[in-house]
Each structure stands twice: as C-alpha cells, then as structure tokens.
Scaffold this motif. Structure first.
Motif, PDB file in Angstrom:
ATOM      1  N   GLY A 103      58.057 -26.832  83.892  1.00 11.02           N
ATOM      2  CA  GLY A 103      57.735 -27.363  82.577  1.00 11.02           C
ATOM      3  C   GLY A 103      56.325 -27.294  82.087  1.00 11.02           C
ATOM      4  N   VAL A 104      55.343 -27.319  83.081  1.00  9.60           N
ATOM      5  CA  VAL A 104      53.911 -26.982  82.232  1.00  9.60           C
ATOM      6  C   VAL A 104      54.001 -25.540  81.692  1.00  9.60           C
ATOM      7  CG1 VAL A 104      51.503 -26.683  82.719  1.00  9.60           C
ATOM      8  CG2 VAL A 104      52.682 -28.762  83.647  1.00  9.60           C
ATOM      9  N   THR A 105      54.593 -24.597  82.832  1.00 18.83           N
ATOM     10  CA  THR A 105      54.642 -23.091  82.264  1.00 18.83           C
ATOM     11  C   THR A 105      55.270 -22.976  81.016  1.00 18.83           C
ATOM     12  OG1 THR A 105      54.474 -22.629  84.560  1.00 18.83           O
ATOM     13  CG2 THR A 105      55.099 -20.933  83.096  1.00 18.83           C
ATOM     14  N   ASP A 106      56.371 -23.558  80.704  1.00 22.19           N
ATOM     15  CA  ASP A 106      57.280 -23.476  79.690  1.00 22.19           C
ATOM     16  C   ASP A 106      56.334 -24.033  78.324  1.00 22.19           C
ATOM     17  OD1 ASP A 106      59.263 -22.378  81.004  1.00 22.19           O
ATOM     18  OD2 ASP A 106      60.433 -24.537  81.336  1.00 22.19           O
ATOM     19  N   LYS A 107      55.867 -24.990  78.531  1.00 16.03           N
ATOM     20  CA  LYS A 107      54.822 -25.564  77.275  1.00 16.03           C
ATOM     21  C   LYS A 107      53.646 -24.605  77.064  1.00 16.03           C
ATOM     22  CE  LYS A 107      55.823 -30.562  78.048  1.00 16.03           C
ATOM     23  NZ  LYS A 107      54.992 -31.941  78.470  1.00 16.03           N
ATOM     24  N   LEU A 108      52.875 -24.079  78.081  1.00 20.13           N
ATOM     25  CA  LEU A 108      52.074 -23.221  77.848  1.00 20.13           C
ATOM     26  C   LEU A 108      52.583 -21.849  76.948  1.00 20.13           C
ATOM     27  CD1 LEU A 108      49.733 -23.506  81.157  1.00 20.13           C
ATOM     28  CD2 LEU A 108      49.521 -24.187  79.066  1.00 20.13           C
TER      29      LEU A 108
ATOM     30  N   GLN B  65      53.160 -22.876  73.588  1.00 25.65           N
ATOM     31  CA  GLN B  65      52.050 -23.114  72.593  1.00 25.65           C
ATOM     32  C   GLN B  65      51.521 -21.645  72.472  1.00 25.65           C
ATOM     33  OE1 GLN B  65      50.717 -25.773  71.567  1.00 25.65           O
ATOM     34  NE2 GLN B  65      49.358 -24.481  70.373  1.00 25.65           N
ATOM     35  N   GLU B  66      51.658 -20.588  73.493  1.00 25.88           N
ATOM     36  CA  GLU B  66      51.013 -19.276  73.318  1.00 25.88           C
ATOM     37  C   GLU B  66      51.881 -18.660  71.979  1.00 25.88           C
ATOM     38  OE1 GLU B  66      50.482 -15.172  75.600  1.00 25.88           O
ATOM     39  OE2 GLU B  66      51.043 -16.858  76.609  1.00 25.88           O
ATOM     40  N   LYS B  67      52.998 -18.711  72.068  1.00 26.05           N
ATOM     41  CA  LYS B  67      53.890 -18.172  70.888  1.00 26.05           C
ATOM     42  C   LYS B  67      53.702 -18.643  69.611  1.00 26.05           C
ATOM     43  CE  LYS B  67      57.917 -16.846  73.794  1.00 26.05           C
ATOM     44  NZ  LYS B  67      59.456 -17.306  73.985  1.00 26.05           N
ATOM     45  N   VAL B  68      53.374 -20.073  69.542  1.00 21.91           N
ATOM     46  CA  VAL B  68      53.162 -20.811  68.325  1.00 21.91           C
ATOM     47  C   VAL B  68      51.477 -20.205  67.884  1.00 21.91           C
ATOM     48  CG1 VAL B  68      52.417 -22.934  67.156  1.00 21.91           C
ATOM     49  CG2 VAL B  68      54.231 -22.802  68.652  1.00 21.91           C
ATOM     50  N   ASP B  69      50.689 -20.162  68.743  1.00 19.76           N
ATOM     51  CA  ASP B  69      49.305 -19.420  68.562  1.00 19.76           C
ATOM     52  C   ASP B  69      49.346 -18.187  67.736  1.00 19.76           C
ATOM     53  OD1 ASP B  69      48.298 -22.008  69.271  1.00 19.76           O
ATOM     54  OD2 ASP B  69      47.792 -21.198  71.293  1.00 19.76           O
TER      55      ASP B  69
ATOM     56  N   ALA C   7      56.984 -20.221  63.688  1.00 22.86           N
ATOM     57  CA  ALA C   7      56.329 -21.086  64.689  1.00 22.86           C
ATOM     58  C   ALA C   7      57.030 -22.233  65.046  1.00 22.86           C
ATOM     59  CB  ALA C   7      54.893 -21.403  64.306  1.00 22.86           C
ATOM     60  N   ILE C   8      57.483 -23.018  63.775  1.00 20.96           N
ATOM     61  CA  ILE C   8      58.228 -24.216  63.798  1.00 20.96           C
ATOM     62  C   ILE C   8      59.582 -24.044  64.651  1.00 20.96           C
ATOM     63  CG2 ILE C   8      59.851 -25.791  62.382  1.00 20.96           C
ATOM     64  CD1 ILE C   8      57.443 -25.384  60.341  1.00 20.96           C
ATOM     65  N   GLN C   9      60.285 -22.642  64.498  1.00 20.86           N
ATOM     66  CA  GLN C   9      61.393 -22.709  65.070  1.00 20.86           C
ATOM     67  C   GLN C   9      61.360 -22.591  66.817  1.00 20.86           C
ATOM     68  OE1 GLN C   9      63.395 -19.164  63.468  1.00 20.86           O
ATOM     69  NE2 GLN C   9      63.946 -20.395  61.482  1.00 20.86           N
ATOM     70  N   VAL C  10      60.288 -21.914  66.860  1.00 26.19           N
ATOM     71  CA  VAL C  10      59.752 -21.814  68.384  1.00 26.19           C
ATOM     72  C   VAL C  10      59.624 -22.978  69.089  1.00 26.19           C
ATOM     73  CG1 VAL C  10      57.904 -20.882  69.891  1.00 26.19           C
ATOM     74  CG2 VAL C  10      58.759 -19.246  68.083  1.00 26.19           C
ATOM     75  N   ASP C  11      58.868 -24.108  68.229  1.00 22.67           N
ATOM     76  CA  ASP C  11      58.379 -25.353  68.858  1.00 22.67           C
ATOM     77  C   ASP C  11      58.466 -26.190  67.897  1.00 22.67           C
ATOM     78  OD1 ASP C  11      57.591 -27.523  70.227  1.00 22.67           O
ATOM     79  OD2 ASP C  11      55.314 -26.887  70.666  1.00 22.67           O
ATOM     80  N   PRO C  12      59.644 -26.879  67.602  1.00 17.23           N
ATOM     81  CA  PRO C  12      59.893 -28.207  66.478  1.00 17.23           C
ATOM     82  C   PRO C  12      58.823 -29.032  66.740  1.00 17.23           C
ATOM     83  CG  PRO C  12      61.891 -27.178  67.311  1.00 17.23           C
ATOM     84  CD  PRO C  12      60.999 -26.729  68.209  1.00 17.23           C
TER      85      PRO C  12
ATOM     86  N   GLN D   7      50.959 -28.025  64.002  1.00 16.51           N
ATOM     87  CA  GLN D   7      50.070 -27.460  63.271  1.00 16.51           C
ATOM     88  C   GLN D   7      50.754 -26.329  62.207  1.00 16.51           C
ATOM     89  OE1 GLN D   7      50.359 -27.464  66.797  1.00 16.51           O
ATOM     90  NE2 GLN D   7      48.267 -27.903  67.478  1.00 16.51           N
ATOM     91  N   PRO D   8      51.898 -25.743  62.708  1.00 13.44           N
ATOM     92  CA  PRO D   8      52.586 -25.140  61.441  1.00 13.44           C
ATOM     93  C   PRO D   8      52.735 -25.980  60.396  1.00 13.44           C
ATOM     94  CG  PRO D   8      53.591 -24.485  63.563  1.00 13.44           C
ATOM     95  CD  PRO D   8      52.869 -25.846  63.728  1.00 13.44           C
ATOM     96  N   TRP D   9      53.321 -27.178  60.656  1.00  9.39           N
ATOM     97  CA  TRP D   9      53.765 -28.054  59.105  1.00  9.39           C
ATOM     98  C   TRP D   9      52.322 -28.376  58.525  1.00  9.39           C
ATOM     99  CZ3 TRP D   9      58.147 -28.591  57.480  1.00  9.39           C
ATOM    100  CH2 TRP D   9      59.394 -28.582  58.313  1.00  9.39           C
ATOM    101  N   LEU D  10      51.179 -28.508  59.370  1.00 11.69           N
ATOM    102  CA  LEU D  10      50.066 -28.984  58.592  1.00 11.69           C
ATOM    103  C   LEU D  10      49.413 -27.740  57.866  1.00 11.69           C
ATOM    104  CD1 LEU D  10      47.707 -31.061  58.259  1.00 11.69           C
ATOM    105  CD2 LEU D  10      46.544 -30.076  60.303  1.00 11.69           C
ATOM    106  N   LYS D  11      49.493 -26.498  58.271  1.00 14.23           N
ATOM    107  CA  LYS D  11      49.157 -25.375  57.598  1.00 14.23           C
ATOM    108  C   LYS D  11      49.971 -25.035  56.288  1.00 14.23           C
ATOM    109  CE  LYS D  11      46.391 -21.785  57.339  1.00 14.23           C
ATOM    110  NZ  LYS D  11      44.811 -21.991  57.146  1.00 14.23           N
TER     111      LYS D  11
END
Length: 230
Positions: A24-29, A32-36, A61-66, A70-74
C-alpha cells in the motif's frame, strides 16, 4: 503439534499483513510520483504560455489520483488569475473537500465570491434594482466583512470625507469691565516708577503674541473594498 501449527499460521498471517502494508505504501508513492510528474509538466506549460496544455496535465493528474488536492488547487489558481471566478470557486471547493484547512483554497473561495457578488450588485445598481432580499443580503455580507477585518472600511465616501470645522479659540471677556463676551484682554500698562535724574527710562513691556492654533486635519475617506473587487 497443534501449537506449532497455530504458531505457523499466525506467522503466515502476520507476514501477509506486513506485505500488504508495504504494498500500500509503495502504491501511494507511485501515485504521488505520477501526480508530481504531471504537476511539473503543467508548470512548464504555464511558463510557456500554454494554459490549455497545463490544464490538460492537471486533469490527467486528477485521473491518476482523485484524492490528491494539488491539481485542483493549481486549477483554481489558474482560473482565479484569469478572472474566471465561477470555475475558481468550484475548484476551490474541491480542494476543501480534500483538505478543509487549506488557506489558499479558502482565500480563493472568499475573494472569488466577493468579486462575483460585486459584479452582480453593480449590474443591479445600474438598473436601480438593489432592493428587497438582495439589499438585505448585501448588507449582511458588508457586516461580515466589517467584523472580519475589524475596521469601518465600508463607510460611504461622503460621510467619511466630511470636512472638519476648525474651532477658533474662544475670546475671554475683560474681567470686571462689564462689556460682555468677545472683548479682547489687553495687558494693563505698568505703573510709572520714579527714576533718578538722568536715568534712562525703561522700555515698556510688550505683550507676547499667542500662537494661532493650527486647524485640525481633515480626515481622509477610507476606500471601499467593493470598488477594488469590481
């Protein structure tokens, strides 16, 4: 044997739980890397003046991690700077759904709402339709702004800039002469002093003029924030 089998089963279950936690931690990282990566691509597109491309990267980025805010704020910042306040409000609300304490999103939401309200009130004012519930709501918003800022900045310009009348010093009446008010007090001449023959007469004392009080400064009108928000 039964105890050994139970211990082995516990070890297997513990190992599976730890493995799933690491996964789970690996998936989150990874997310986050894809979003970044997409956020960086959006920033690069903005620097090149390609706003549409930047927004496309943020949507990706929103589709990758709803769940990412950060994408919404930008997007909210981009539309706010473009004065597209309706979109900025919607996107700021998306940010607050993910992080209710985000101060940037709260600021965008507040200022965008005020600017939309100011524009609508200005249009109603031009046709003399600021009345009824619209007027009461506008007064309520003005009251909230006043309480939030702690300053009476919503005063009308005419009332705040009323010229102050400089008060002249009141003249004192002559004591004991019965002439009433308005008479100017004059210094009494000094009694003559006998002088020795050949002495030089002393100069008569001169009254020292009193300084004229400077008029009080006229208070300047405070600016109306609705004028700056239009």
């Amino acid at each position: 044997m039964a105890l050994l089998a139970s211990a082995a089963a516990v070890m297997v279950l513990t190992g599976c739980g730890s493995l799933s936690g690491k996964a789970g931690v690996t998936d989150k990282l990874a997310l986050q890397e894809k979003v970044d990566e997409r956020m960086a691509a959006a920033d690069k597109a903005l620097k090149q003046g390609q706003t549409d491309q930047a927004l496309a990267q943020l949507d990706s980025a929103i589709q990758v991690d709803p769940a990412a805010k950060q994408p919404w704020l930008k997007k909210a910042q981009i539309h706010f700077e473009a004065r597209q306040y309706g979109l900025a409000i919607t996107e700021a609300q998306e940010v607050l759904q993910r992080d209710v304490r985000d101060l940037t999103a709260q600021s965008i939401l507040a200022v965008s709402g005020l600017r939309v309200s100011a524009q609508a009130l200005e249009q109603l004012r031009k046709v003399n339709e600021v009345n009824g519930s619209t007027r009461s709501e506008a007064e309520s918003v003005a009251r909230i702004i006043h309480e939030a800022l702690g300053e009476p900045i919503l005063l009308a310009a005419s009332a705040a800039s009323a010229p102050a009348q400089a008060s002249a010093p009141a003249a004192s009446p002559v004591a004991g002469n019965g002439r009433g008010r308005g008479a100017v007090v004059r210094p009494r001449p000094a009694a003559p002093v006998s002088q020795a023959p050949g002495a030089v007469p002393a100069a008569a004392p001169t009254a020292t003029p009193r300084p004229t009080p400077a008029p009080s400064p006229v208070p300047s009108a405070r600016t109306n924030p609705f004028g700056a928000l239009q």
